[in-house]
Design an enzyme around this catalytic site. Structure first.
Site, PDB file in Angstrom:
ATOM      1  N   HIS A 205      -6.685   6.804  -1.426  1.00 25.25           N
ATOM      2  CA  HIS A 205      -8.051   6.408  -1.057  1.00 25.25           C
ATOM      3  C   HIS A 205      -9.056   7.438  -1.591  1.00 25.25           C
ATOM      4  O   HIS A 205     -10.092   7.079  -2.140  1.00 25.25           O
ATOM      5  CB  HIS A 205      -8.213   6.361   0.468  1.00 25.25           C
ATOM      6  CG  HIS A 205      -7.416   5.299   1.164  1.00 25.25           C
ATOM      7  ND1 HIS A 205      -6.585   5.562   2.223  1.00 25.25           N
ATOM      8  CD2 HIS A 205      -7.344   3.950   0.974  1.00 25.25           C
ATOM      9  CE1 HIS A 205      -6.039   4.437   2.665  1.00 25.25           C
ATOM     10  NE2 HIS A 205      -6.477   3.441   1.925  1.00 25.25           N
TER      11      HIS A 205
ATOM     12  N   LYS B 189      -6.053  -5.314  13.894  1.00 25.22           N
ATOM     13  CA  LYS B 189      -4.907  -4.546  13.413  1.00 25.22           C
ATOM     14  C   LYS B 189      -4.450  -3.540  14.453  1.00 25.22           C
ATOM     15  O   LYS B 189      -5.255  -2.966  15.167  1.00 25.22           O
ATOM     16  CB  LYS B 189      -5.265  -3.817  12.121  1.00 25.22           C
ATOM     17  CG  LYS B 189      -5.275  -4.740  10.925  1.00 25.22           C
ATOM     18  CD  LYS B 189      -5.232  -3.931   9.651  1.00 25.22           C
ATOM     19  CE  LYS B 189      -5.174  -4.851   8.438  1.00 25.22           C
ATOM     20  NZ  LYS B 189      -5.200  -4.099   7.184  1.00 25.22           N
TER      21      LYS B 189
ATOM     22  N   ARG C 126      -3.574  -1.246  -6.659  1.00 24.31           N
ATOM     23  CA  ARG C 126      -2.248  -0.737  -7.022  1.00 24.31           C
ATOM     24  C   ARG C 126      -1.468  -1.865  -7.680  1.00 24.31           C
ATOM     25  O   ARG C 126      -1.804  -3.032  -7.493  1.00 24.31           O
ATOM     26  CB  ARG C 126      -1.503  -0.263  -5.757  1.00 24.31           C
ATOM     27  CG  ARG C 126      -2.073   1.008  -5.158  1.00 24.31           C
ATOM     28  CD  ARG C 126      -1.650   1.197  -3.731  1.00 24.31           C
ATOM     29  NE  ARG C 126      -2.202   0.142  -2.892  1.00 24.31           N
ATOM     30  CZ  ARG C 126      -2.150   0.121  -1.571  1.00 24.31           C
ATOM     31  NH1 ARG C 126      -1.558   1.098  -0.919  1.00 24.31           N
ATOM     32  NH2 ARG C 126      -2.688  -0.872  -0.879  1.00 24.31           N
TER      33      ARG C 126
ATOM     34  N   SER D  41      -0.710   3.745   3.485  1.00 23.62           N
ATOM     35  CA  SER D  41      -0.818   4.356   4.818  1.00 23.62           C
ATOM     36  C   SER D  41       0.387   4.019   5.698  1.00 23.62           C
ATOM     37  O   SER D  41       0.927   4.895   6.383  1.00 23.62           O
ATOM     38  CB  SER D  41      -2.093   3.892   5.524  1.00 23.62           C
ATOM     39  OG  SER D  41      -3.225   4.250   4.785  1.00 23.62           O
TER      40      SER D  41
HETATM   41  P1  ADP Z   1      -7.093  -2.797   3.873  1.00 20.98           P
HETATM   42  O1  ADP Z   1      -6.537  -2.953   5.242  1.00 20.98           O
HETATM   43  O2  ADP Z   1      -8.443  -3.408   3.686  1.00 20.98           O
HETATM   44  O3  ADP Z   1      -6.141  -3.129   2.738  1.00 20.98           O
HETATM   45  P2  ADP Z   1      -6.591  -0.021   3.219  1.00 20.98           P
HETATM   46  O4  ADP Z   1      -7.066   1.158   3.974  1.00 20.98           O
HETATM   47  O5  ADP Z   1      -5.133  -0.262   3.217  1.00 20.98           O
HETATM   48  O6  ADP Z   1      -7.393  -1.220   3.803  1.00 20.98           O
HETATM   49  O7  ADP Z   1      -7.100   0.051   1.723  1.00 20.98           O
HETATM   50  C1  ADP Z   1      -8.453   0.075   1.373  1.00 20.98           C
HETATM   51  C2  ADP Z   1      -8.576  -0.085  -0.132  1.00 20.98           C
HETATM   52  O8  ADP Z   1      -7.974   1.033  -0.784  1.00 20.98           O
HETATM   53  C3  ADP Z   1      -7.881  -1.306  -0.715  1.00 20.98           C
HETATM   54  O9  ADP Z   1      -8.649  -1.785  -1.795  1.00 20.98           O
HETATM   55  C4  ADP Z   1      -6.560  -0.769  -1.200  1.00 20.98           C
HETATM   56  O10 ADP Z   1      -6.047  -1.556  -2.245  1.00 20.98           O
HETATM   57  C5  ADP Z   1      -7.005   0.595  -1.701  1.00 20.98           C
HETATM   58  N1  ADP Z   1      -5.897   1.558  -1.738  1.00 20.98           N
HETATM   59  C6  ADP Z   1      -5.055   1.887  -0.731  1.00 20.98           C
HETATM   60  N2  ADP Z   1      -4.149   2.799  -1.135  1.00 20.98           N
HETATM   61  C7  ADP Z   1      -4.412   3.051  -2.445  1.00 20.98           C
HETATM   62  C8  ADP Z   1      -3.822   3.890  -3.454  1.00 20.98           C
HETATM   63  N3  ADP Z   1      -2.747   4.631  -3.201  1.00 20.98           N
HETATM   64  N4  ADP Z   1      -4.373   3.877  -4.688  1.00 20.98           N
HETATM   65  C9  ADP Z   1      -5.451   3.103  -4.946  1.00 20.98           C
HETATM   66  N5  ADP Z   1      -6.049   2.277  -4.064  1.00 20.98           N
HETATM   67  C10 ADP Z   1      -5.541   2.254  -2.823  1.00 20.98           C
END
Ligand code: ADP
Length: 164
Positions: free
Chosen positions: A18, A42, A94, A132
Site C-alpha cells: 500500500h 468486513k 497485483r 493484509s
Molecule cells: P480493498 O478491501 O478495497 O481491496 P485493500 O486494503 O486490500 O482494500 O487494498 C486497497 C488497494 O490497494 C487495492 O487497490 C489493492 O489492490 C491495493 N493493494 C493491496 N496490496 C497491494 C500490493 N501489495 N501492491 C499493490 N497494490 C496493493
C-alpha cells in the site's frame, strides 16, 4: 486545477505494498486521500479508528503529510469524490487475483459517475505477493513480517494478537 486522488481501501493493516502505491501516487497527483469506509461489513483485525491512527503515524514517519492525508466515509465512493471535488480514484494492481474485482469496481464507479476516472498503479515486484490477510495469518503463526509492514504496524499486530 489541482489533481486530487482518492486511494480507497480497508488497510487492515497498511502494508509496504500500500505504502508503495501511496508514495508513487503522491508523485503523480497534488494530493492523495487515503480513504477508509465506515460502512463495510468486513471483519477487520483493527477498528476504523486504530487503522486511521496507524496510517497517520506512518504518513508522519514517511514525511508524506501535507500531500497525503487520511479520511473515512460512509456511503458511495463516488459521492465522497463529488463532495470533495476529487475526480481520480487510485487503486493498486497485483497480478491475477486483483484484476476481475478491480475491473468490476472501476466499471461500476464509472457507471455511477463518468467524470471520475480510476487510475491503476501496478504493484512493485518486491511487493506483489503482499496481502493484509496473509500477513495477519503469518503473524498469528509467529512468522517474521518485518519485510511486509512498517515496524509500527508490526508492533500493533503483535500487541493486538497478544491481547486477544
Ligand atoms: P480493498 O478491501 O478495497 O481491496 P485493500 O486494503 O486490500 O482494500 O487494498 C486497497 C488497494 O490497494 C487495492 O487497490 C489493492 O489492490 C491495493 N493493494 C493491496 N496490496 C497491494 C500490493 N501489495 N501492491 C499493490 N497494490 C496493493
Amino acid at each position: 486545477m489541482k489533481k486530487k486522488a482518492v486511494y480507497p481501501g480497508t488497510f487492515d493493516p497498511l502494508t509496504f505494498g500500500h505504502l508503495d502505491i501511496i508514495k508513487r501516487g503522491s508523485k503523480l497527483f497534488d494530493t492523495v486521500t487515503i480513504l477508509l469506509a465506515k460502512n463495510r461489513q468486513k471483519n477487520t483485525l483493527f477498528t476504523l479508528e486504530e487503522r486511521i491512527e496507524q496510517i497517520k503515524m506512518i504518513l508522519e514517519e514517511e514525511k508524506l503529510t501535507g500531500r497525503v492525508n487520511v479520511d473515512c466515509f460512509q456511503g458511495l465512493l463516488v459521492d465522497y469524490c463529488k463532495q470533495k471535488d476529487i475526480n481520480i480514484i487510485l487503486r493498486g494492481l497485483r497480478p491475477m487475483a486483483d484484476f476481475d474485482y478491480e475491473f468490476e469496481m472501476a466499471m461500476t464507479n464509472r457507471g455511477l459517475n463518468s467524470s471520475i476516472e480510476t487510475v491503476f498503479i501496478t504493484t512493485d515486484q518486491n511487493f506483489f505477493y503482499l496481502r493484509s490477510s496473509l500477513i495477519k495469518d503469518i503473524a498469528v503463526m509467529g512468522g517474521d513480517i518485518s519485510s511486509m509492514v512498517p515496524s509500527s504496524i508490526e508492533d500493533s499486530i503483535k500487541s493486538k494478537l497478544a491481547n486477544r
